[in-house]
Design an enzyme around this catalytic site. Structure first.
Site, PDB file in Angstrom:
ATOM      1  N   GLU A 190      61.678  79.850  72.323  1.00  0.00           N
ATOM      2  CA  GLU A 190      62.116  79.652  70.936  1.00  0.00           C
ATOM      3  C   GLU A 190      61.765  78.223  70.511  1.00  0.00           C
ATOM      4  O   GLU A 190      62.102  77.260  71.204  1.00  0.00           O
ATOM      5  CB  GLU A 190      63.634  79.883  70.842  1.00  0.00           C
ATOM      6  CG  GLU A 190      64.154  79.692  69.432  1.00  0.00           C
ATOM      7  CD  GLU A 190      65.432  80.491  69.164  1.00  0.00           C
ATOM      8  OE1 GLU A 190      65.725  81.424  69.928  1.00  0.00           O
ATOM      9  OE2 GLU A 190      66.118  80.165  68.185  1.00  0.00           O
ATOM     10  N   GLU A 314      75.171  81.126  64.204  1.00  0.00           N
ATOM     11  CA  GLU A 314      73.974  81.932  63.957  1.00  0.00           C
ATOM     12  C   GLU A 314      74.041  83.286  64.679  1.00  0.00           C
ATOM     13  O   GLU A 314      73.100  83.711  65.341  1.00  0.00           O
ATOM     14  CB  GLU A 314      72.719  81.162  64.365  1.00  0.00           C
ATOM     15  CG  GLU A 314      72.566  79.863  63.590  1.00  0.00           C
ATOM     16  CD  GLU A 314      71.261  79.116  63.843  1.00  0.00           C
ATOM     17  OE1 GLU A 314      70.737  79.223  64.959  1.00  0.00           O
ATOM     18  OE2 GLU A 314      70.791  78.421  62.931  1.00  0.00           O
ATOM     19  N   ASP A 388      70.036  69.904  60.716  1.00  0.00           N
ATOM     20  CA  ASP A 388      69.333  70.606  61.784  1.00  0.00           C
ATOM     21  C   ASP A 388      67.994  69.962  62.105  1.00  0.00           C
ATOM     22  O   ASP A 388      66.951  70.512  61.768  1.00  0.00           O
ATOM     23  CB  ASP A 388      69.118  72.081  61.374  1.00  0.00           C
ATOM     24  CG  ASP A 388      68.583  72.918  62.520  1.00  0.00           C
ATOM     25  OD1 ASP A 388      68.547  72.404  63.648  1.00  0.00           O
ATOM     26  OD2 ASP A 388      68.203  74.069  62.281  1.00  0.00           O
ATOM     27  N   GLU A 416      60.199  71.101  66.088  1.00  0.00           N
ATOM     28  CA  GLU A 416      60.446  72.265  65.228  1.00  0.00           C
ATOM     29  C   GLU A 416      60.185  71.968  63.752  1.00  0.00           C
ATOM     30  O   GLU A 416      59.497  72.726  63.072  1.00  0.00           O
ATOM     31  CB  GLU A 416      61.887  72.745  65.420  1.00  0.00           C
ATOM     32  CG  GLU A 416      62.250  73.890  64.494  1.00  0.00           C
ATOM     33  CD  GLU A 416      63.673  74.389  64.685  1.00  0.00           C
ATOM     34  OE1 GLU A 416      64.386  73.890  65.574  1.00  0.00           O
ATOM     35  OE2 GLU A 416      64.067  75.302  63.929  1.00  0.00           O
TER      36      GLU A 416
HETATM   37  C1  BDP Z   1      67.676  75.738  64.854  1.00  0.00           C
HETATM   38  C2  BDP Z   1      66.585  76.617  65.352  1.00  0.00           C
HETATM   39  C3  BDP Z   1      67.065  77.808  66.098  1.00  0.00           C
HETATM   40  C4  BDP Z   1      68.077  77.383  67.137  1.00  0.00           C
HETATM   41  C5  BDP Z   1      69.196  76.639  66.477  1.00  0.00           C
HETATM   42  C6  BDP Z   1      70.173  76.036  67.459  1.00  0.00           C
HETATM   43  O1  BDP Z   1      65.798  77.011  64.251  1.00  0.00           O
HETATM   44  O2  BDP Z   1      65.939  78.415  66.678  1.00  0.00           O
HETATM   45  O3  BDP Z   1      68.570  78.475  67.829  1.00  0.00           O
HETATM   46  O4  BDP Z   1      68.690  75.550  65.757  1.00  0.00           O
HETATM   47  O5  BDP Z   1      70.065  74.847  67.717  1.00  0.00           O
HETATM   48  O6  BDP Z   1      67.099  74.499  64.671  1.00  0.00           O
HETATM   49  O7  BDP Z   1      71.040  76.730  67.961  1.00  0.00           O
END
Ligand code: BDP
Length: 702
Positions: A190, A314, A388, A416
């Site tokens: 991921e 999430e 984020d 990312e």
């Molecule tokens: C975001 C990402 C996702 C991660 C999430 C996390 O897009 O893929 O799972 O953070 O940190 O930045 O849990």
């Protein structure tokens, strides 16, 4: 060239010491990272070192001491361009390494007081006399400290430090320095941009890829001492007995390098793999399940570090599914781990829409009330910023707001939101900005670094985590310059006070070459690169202007799944104004910061330009400090950012022939892509905002 087959652990096991050629034109894959140990070009330095470092004396049979011995031989042989033998006694020029227990020579020096001071991971490196011979001693009270000291000595030599009369004393400022991999059990990663996962679950536990040893060695060289191999979006399967045996094989392989294994676990595991009807932390069957599971883990991995948990975030399961709190969940796991010395790293990356309309406020609102209610072996792990991993965020307001709870910072090494592994973006400067940010939690000077190292609130546990950027690509990180971010992360976790510039210089010398002109040129490219990226992706504090891939510009993005995943939620541009009002008159997010920040950031006049539209919603003709209007300023940043991206390409082109051809060409290809994509950012965003400004495009939410 030291390639993987020749220079890997197989060569180490055979005691083969390889000598590198000096020619910069030779092709290199990048596999050797910053551990190339290329021969010192300067003849004077080389002959001085030649007499000073003649042989390696590391008595002892432990796996770690074997690694120390071979690393010193390998490093010195490479740097000096001649074989460096092992020795059985300390003659002139010997490098003596060990603990008082492992090395009679170290024991005889009587350095006990200093060794106590540096601890089991710290080290002393001193030039001294031993039985009438001039030697260099690398000593620690623990074998891992000796290993870190050996790497540090090699780094000093590699980077041209003066080593005539060494007197170095170091210890890590943070106890736990982890990499968090977001690797899935199917081999995908991921937010990974460097190929597939490093872990080959099908082959484990029978076969451990030798590359894992090289991974561990690279981490040890920068002081990383823990790894979470799999994703925080955790598969419950990670905890099955079958999988634990595979993990134990990894733990065994990396242990000699001082790296402990930790696991990202799924909170619903008791239900999904344990067959219980519930994972409710207060259900009487759930705690025993975790206790037994933890005991099973420690039976296989006696030095297991603990659990990392993403809960109620999430879509991940968590204690709130049962009406319980994050503290109930974290304490449940903490109680299971405590008898074995394990810790819980409970992530604060939560943003439940019901908590507040402004996403960035939610974690603070949920976690601050829990301060003081968590067990002693629980960390709360917060990302550097409250949103984020944007290219620029103010520091997360949790830092400085939880004096009773050890906070770990989570940094994202994988890029990312920072151009994936296509853009050259050195993150050392971003992390330095974060670590040196003053939270004002306890007066001026209450930096994030001081929160993390425990000195501000007296935390008994300290740590940092970096979301890894490694993968199966031969150069590990996809982009050769992304290796610098792995390196910088480790160095800053060791000492959050190090300067990004010093780290860039160090890395450049070891990775590309020591010629001062080359070092200056590459360091300059690196040092400006993050600000360049910010200019063409989030000028003046605009943020989250991306779509689902988190790469390409998509300021029009109205993500139908969640408002706070869209771009328009953040920039709110219409014909009147742009930006997110987080002042007291708006969402009130500024109030989560201590004074004077809460006042300073409440007023556009005292908010730094780079955070202006993070905290404020302002008319397009707002007058900036530069004298330009806000719109002119935004457009100027896009222009400048795209121009600077093109200049990075020019700067690299000027280095043709001064680094090896293969890596030169691979970096060049990426810089071309970066320049093109930076121009796209500029054009798309300027076009989009112009249409919003003129009222042509629909207003947000309509
Ligand atoms: C975001 C990402 C996702 C991660 C999430 C996390 O897009 O893929 O799972 O953070 O940190 O930045 O849990």
């Amino acid at each position: 060239m030291l390639d993987r087959k020749l220079g890997g652990p197989a060569a180490l096991a055979l005691g083969v010491v390889l000598v590198l050629p000096a020619s910069p034109a030779a092709s290199e894959t990048g596999y050797d990272l910053w551990l190339r140990y290329a021969p010192l070009e300067d003849a004077g330095t080389r002959s001085a070192y030649d007499a000073r470092f003649t042989a390696v004396l590391v008595p002892g049979d432990s796996p770690t001491l074997a690694v120390v011995r071979e690393e010193l031989r390998r490093g010195l042989s490479g740097l000096l361009g001649r074989e460096t033998p092992g020795a059985t006694s300390a003659g002139d020029g010997a490098v003596v390494a060990g603990t008082p227990e492992s090395s009679p020579q170290v024991a005889r020096l009587g350095w006990d007081e200093a060794l106590d001071r540096v601890g089991a991971e710290g080290f002393l490196i001193r030039t001294t006399e031993l039985d009438g011979h001039r030697v260099t001693v690398v000593a620690s009270s623990g074998e891992i400290g000796v290993l870190y000291g050996a790497f540090h000595l090699l780094r000093l030599l590699d980077t041209g430090a003066v080593v005539a009369d060494l007197d170095v004393e170091q210890r890590p400022r943070l106890q736990r320095r982890l990499l968090n991999h977001w690797d899935n059990l199917d081999g995908s990663v991921e937010r990974g941009y460097a190929g597939r996962s490093l872990w080959d679950w099908d082959e484990l536990p029978g076969t451990v890829d030798p590359r894992i040893l090289d991974y561990a060695r690279a981490n040890a060289s920068i002081g990383v001492n823990g790894t979470v191999p799999t994703n925080v979006n955790a598969s419950p399967r990670v905890l099955t007995s079958e999988h634990l045996r595979k993990l134990a094989a990894i733990a065994d392989a990396i242990r000699p390098y001082g790296i402990r294994l930790y696991l990202a676990v799924n909170f619903a595991s008791p239900k999904v793999i344990g067959g219980l009807p519930t994972a409710d932390p207060l259900d009487p069957a759930v705690a025993p399940w975790w206790r037994d599971k933890v005991a099973e883990i420690y039976g296989l991995i006696p030095d297991f570090g603990g659990f990392l948990v993403k809960a109620n975030s999430e879509g991940q399961p968590g204690p709130q599914d049962y009406g319980r709190t994050h503290a109930d969940g974290a304490n449940l796991l903490a109680d299971a781990l405590a008898p074995h010395g394990g810790v819980v790293m409970w992530r604060a990356f939560v943003y439940d829409e019901s908590v507040d309309a402004d996403r960035i406020k939610r974690a603070h609102m949920e976690f601050v009330p829990l301060d003081g209610t968590l067990r002693e072996n629980v960390f709360v792990q917060a990302k550097n910023g409250p949103l984020d991993f944007m290219p620029r965020e103010p520091f997360h307001p949790l830092f400085g707001a939880m004096p009773e709870t050890p906070l770990m910072a989570e940094l994202q090494v994988t890029q990312e939101y920072l151009g994936h592994s296509r853009h050259l973006v050195y993150l050392g400067t971003m992390w330095q900005e974060f670590l040196q940010a003053d939270t004002h939690a306890s007066g001026t000077g209450s930096t994030v670094a001081r929160v993390l190292d425990g000195s501000l609130h007296g935390y008994a546990m300290t740590g940092m985590a970096g979301v890894a950027n490694t993968g199966s690509d031969v150069n590990w990180c996809g982009h050769h310059f992304a290796q610098a971010n792995w390196y910088a992360y480790g160095r800053l976790a060791w000492d959050p006070g190090l300067s990004a510039e010093a780290i860039a210089g160090e890395w450049t010398r070891s990775t590309w070459g020591r010629d001062p002109g080359l070092v200056a040129a590459i360091s300059e490219m690196m040092m400006g690169s993050r600000e360049t990226y910010v200019r063409y992706t989030m000028p003046v504090g605009l943020h989250h202007l991306i779509g689902g891939d988190h790469y390409a510009p998509m300021p029009e993005n109205p993500d139908p799944r969640r408002e706070d995943w869209s771009a328009i939620y953040y920039h709110r541009a219409d014909s009147e104004a742009i930006g997110f009002d987080r002042t007291r008159r708006g969402s009130g997010a500024v109030t989560q910061y201590h004074p004077p920040l809460s006042e300073r950031w409440d007023d556009p006049a005292t908010t730094p330009d780079e955070l202006l539209l993070w905290f404020h919603r302002l008319p397009w003709d707002y007058e900036m400090k530069s004298g330009r209007t806000l719109w002119e300023e935004i457009a100027a940043h896009y222009e400048q950012g795209a121009r600077e991206a093109a200049e990075l390409l020019d700067a690299w082109q000027a280095l043709r022939g001064r680094v090896d051809d293969q890596r030169f060409a691979e970096v060049l290809a990426r810089l071309q892509v970066q320049a093109d994509h930076a121009a796209q950012w500029r054009d798309q965003c300027i076009g989009f905002f112009l249409s919003r400004k003129s009222g042509v495009a629909a207003a947000p939410g309509s």
